[in-house]
Design a protein around this motif. Structure first.
Motif, short mmCIF file in Angstrom:
data_model
loop_
_atom_site.label_atom_id
_atom_site.label_comp_id
_atom_site.label_asym_id
_atom_site.label_seq_id
_atom_site.Cartn_x
_atom_site.Cartn_y
_atom_site.Cartn_z
N SER A 1 42.68 36.73 50.42
CA SER A 1 44.11 36.68 50.76
C SER A 1 44.59 35.25 50.93
CB SER A 1 44.32 37.45 52.08
OG SER A 1 45.66 37.39 52.53
N GLY A 2 45.89 35.07 50.76
CA GLY A 2 46.57 33.84 51.16
C GLY A 2 45.97 32.57 50.60
N ILE A 3 45.67 31.63 51.49
CA ILE A 3 45.22 30.30 51.08
C ILE A 3 43.87 30.38 50.36
CG2 ILE A 3 44.44 28.06 51.97
CD1 ILE A 3 46.52 28.47 54.29
N GLY A 4 42.91 31.08 50.95
CA GLY A 4 41.58 31.16 50.34
C GLY A 4 41.63 31.76 48.95
N ARG A 5 42.45 32.76 48.79
CA ARG A 5 42.56 33.43 47.49
C ARG A 5 43.11 32.46 46.42
NH1 ARG A 5 44.91 39.41 46.32
NH2 ARG A 5 45.38 39.17 44.13
N GLN A 6 44.14 31.70 46.79
CA GLN A 6 44.72 30.79 45.81
C GLN A 6 43.79 29.60 45.53
OE1 GLN A 6 47.13 31.79 44.13
NE2 GLN A 6 47.62 29.98 42.90
N VAL A 7 43.13 29.13 46.59
CA VAL A 7 42.16 28.04 46.41
C VAL A 7 41.06 28.51 45.46
CG1 VAL A 7 40.33 26.74 47.57
CG2 VAL A 7 42.63 26.86 48.59
N ALA A 8 40.58 29.74 45.66
CA ALA A 8 39.52 30.26 44.81
C ALA A 8 39.98 30.34 43.35
CB ALA A 8 39.08 31.64 45.30
N LEU A 9 41.17 30.89 43.15
CA LEU A 9 41.69 30.99 41.78
C LEU A 9 41.81 29.61 41.15
CD1 LEU A 9 43.00 32.52 39.39
CD2 LEU A 9 45.21 32.24 40.56
N ARG A 10 42.40 28.67 41.88
CA ARG A 10 42.62 27.33 41.31
C ARG A 10 41.28 26.64 41.02
NH1 ARG A 10 47.26 24.60 42.76
NH2 ARG A 10 46.24 22.86 41.72
N ALA A 11 40.30 26.85 41.91
CA ALA A 11 38.98 26.25 41.66
C ALA A 11 38.38 26.86 40.39
CB ALA A 11 38.06 26.47 42.86
N GLY A 12 38.52 28.18 40.23
CA GLY A 12 38.02 28.84 39.02
C GLY A 12 38.73 28.32 37.77
N LEU A 13 40.05 28.17 37.85
CA LEU A 13 40.79 27.66 36.69
C LEU A 13 40.40 26.23 36.37
CD1 LEU A 13 44.35 29.10 37.52
CD2 LEU A 13 42.80 29.86 35.68
N GLU A 14 39.94 25.51 37.40
CA GLU A 14 39.51 24.11 37.23
C GLU A 14 38.13 24.02 36.59
OE1 GLU A 14 40.75 20.08 38.35
OE2 GLU A 14 41.76 22.00 38.34
N GLY A 15 37.44 25.17 36.51
CA GLY A 15 36.14 25.18 35.84
C GLY A 15 34.96 25.46 36.76
N TYR A 16 35.22 25.55 38.09
CA TYR A 16 34.12 25.89 39.00
C TYR A 16 33.68 27.32 38.75
CZ TYR A 16 34.97 21.86 42.10
OH TYR A 16 35.09 20.60 42.61
N ARG A 17 32.37 27.56 38.85
CA ARG A 17 31.87 28.93 38.94
C ARG A 17 32.09 29.36 40.39
NH1 ARG A 17 25.96 28.56 37.21
NH2 ARG A 17 26.17 26.35 37.70
N LEU A 18 32.63 30.56 40.56
CA LEU A 18 33.22 30.93 41.83
C LEU A 18 32.38 31.93 42.63
CD1 LEU A 18 35.92 30.27 43.17
CD2 LEU A 18 36.91 32.25 41.97
N VAL A 19 32.22 31.64 43.94
CA VAL A 19 31.67 32.62 44.87
C VAL A 19 32.77 32.88 45.89
CG1 VAL A 19 29.81 33.18 46.48
CG2 VAL A 19 29.36 31.66 44.53
N ALA A 20 33.28 34.12 45.88
CA ALA A 20 34.43 34.48 46.70
C ALA A 20 33.94 35.34 47.87
CB ALA A 20 35.45 35.24 45.86
N VAL A 21 34.16 34.86 49.10
CA VAL A 21 33.62 35.51 50.30
C VAL A 21 34.77 35.97 51.18
CG1 VAL A 21 32.13 35.18 52.31
CG2 VAL A 21 31.64 33.92 50.19
N ASP A 22 34.67 37.20 51.68
CA ASP A 22 35.66 37.70 52.63
C ASP A 22 35.06 38.93 53.33
OD1 ASP A 22 38.98 37.07 52.71
OD2 ASP A 22 38.32 38.93 53.69
N ARG A 23 35.63 39.27 54.48
CA ARG A 23 35.16 40.49 55.15
C ARG A 23 35.87 41.73 54.64
NH1 ARG A 23 37.96 40.02 61.15
NH2 ARG A 23 40.12 40.00 60.44
N ASP A 24 37.04 41.53 53.98
CA ASP A 24 37.88 42.63 53.52
C ASP A 24 37.44 43.02 52.10
OD1 ASP A 24 39.87 44.26 52.53
OD2 ASP A 24 41.50 42.81 52.80
N ALA A 25 36.57 44.06 52.04
CA ALA A 25 35.97 44.44 50.75
C ALA A 25 37.03 44.86 49.73
CB ALA A 25 34.96 45.57 50.97
N ASP A 26 37.99 45.67 50.15
CA ASP A 26 39.01 46.14 49.19
C ASP A 26 39.88 44.98 48.73
OD1 ASP A 26 38.01 48.65 49.52
OD2 ASP A 26 39.57 49.32 50.93
#
Ligand code: NAP
Length: 255
Positions: A14-39
């Motif tokens: 959600s929110g900041i972490g979600r957008q940071v993750a997307l932008r990092a992925g678009l930048e070329g990072y391989r992404l590990v996305a962590v959260d407690r909210d499974a859905d």
């Protein structure tokens, strides 16, 4: 573009972490996305995939040290390395010393402060190996008081202190540790706060910002990616608040 590097982002549903993750992925990072909210995480990952970004989704509660160790272990098992860690998971806990109970106080510190520590502790050995970068999301309430937010501000001040120590302790090993202190960012967290506040609260806070608007998650992602790539940034406490903590400000006709 970044090649072959791995970003580990908490609060990625959600929110900041979600957008940071997307932008990092678009930048070329391989992404590990962590959260407690499974859905929420599954939905976020579908959104990433729609933008051409694949992510390893790991459901973990950052207040549980074993869960973070397992998440970092999984990241290393799948990708072999971790280069960028972004600790964005956090919760809003409102109240003054007169009305906060012990459970709410502890919950704020457990998630927001200890969660950042457990994230750092689980990944620091990997960051030392890669001479990587750690970025925590604190708050303007990490450097100033915030009326009615005693437990939140205490936790966020703790995050700033923790990251400053990391900059000193692990800078010599080549790990850069920095912390961003946003003012209000237009996310589900901010919406929940405004929706449960008296009418006019949102306008009141917006009027206190010299730039006249709240931050977007993309504004925060810009700074995360800048700090991640800035080879000499270490121990930076980055006020990202449109100027609202720069000094006294009176908006509009009253100025
Ligand atoms: P958000 O929209 O509520 O997103 C936070 C995400 O972190 C949610 O998916 C949340 O899951 C998750 N999370 C919460 N506790 C967790 C835990 N114990 N373990 C794992 N994940 C957890 O909030 P946001 O606005 O993006 O906030 C992100 C960070 O920025 C927070 O640290 C916040 O304090 C900070 N910040 C926000 C603002 C703002 O105005 N939005 C301003 C300054 C700083 P759940 O939905 O299940 O809780």
């Amino acid at each position: 573009m970044v090649t072959d590097q791995v970003a580990f982002v908490t609060g990625a549903a959600s929110g900041i972490g979600r957008q940071v993750a997307l932008r990092a992925g678009l930048e070329g990072y391989r992404l590990v996305a962590v959260d407690r909210d499974a859905d929420g995480l599954a939905e976020a990952v579908r959104g990433f995939e729609a933008r051409g970004v694949t992510a390893l989704a790991v459901v973990a509660d950052v207040s549980e040290p074993d869960a973070l160790e397992a998440a970092a272990q999984q990241a290393r098992a799948v990708h072999g390395r971790i280069d960028l860690v972004v600790a964005a998971a956090g919760i809003e806990v409102l109240g003054t010393v007169a009305d906060l109970d012990a459970a709410a106080w502890r919950r704020s510190l457990d998630v927001t402060l200890s969660g950042t520590f457990f994230t750092a502790r689980a990944t620091i050995a990997s960051l030392i190996e890669t001479r990587g970068s750690f970025v925590a999301i604190s708050s303007d309430a990490g450097t100033t008081g915030a009326q009615g937010y005693a437990a939140y501000a205490a936790a966020k001040h703790g995050v700033v202190g923790l990251v400053r120590c990391m900059a000193l302790d692990h800078g010599p090993a080549g790990v850069r540790s920095n912390v961003i202190c946003p003012g209000f960012v237009d996310t589900p967290m901010a919406r929940r706060l405004f929706d449960s506040s008296p009418e006019g609260t949102e306008e009141f806070y917006r009027d206190a910002i010299p730039l006249g608007r709240f931050a977007t998650p993309d504004d925060v992602a810009d700074v995360v990616l800048h700090l991640a790539s800035s080879r000499y940034a270490n121990g930076v406490v980055y006020a990202l608040d449109g100027g609202s903590t720069a000094g006294y400000f009176v908006s509009g006709d009253a100025a």
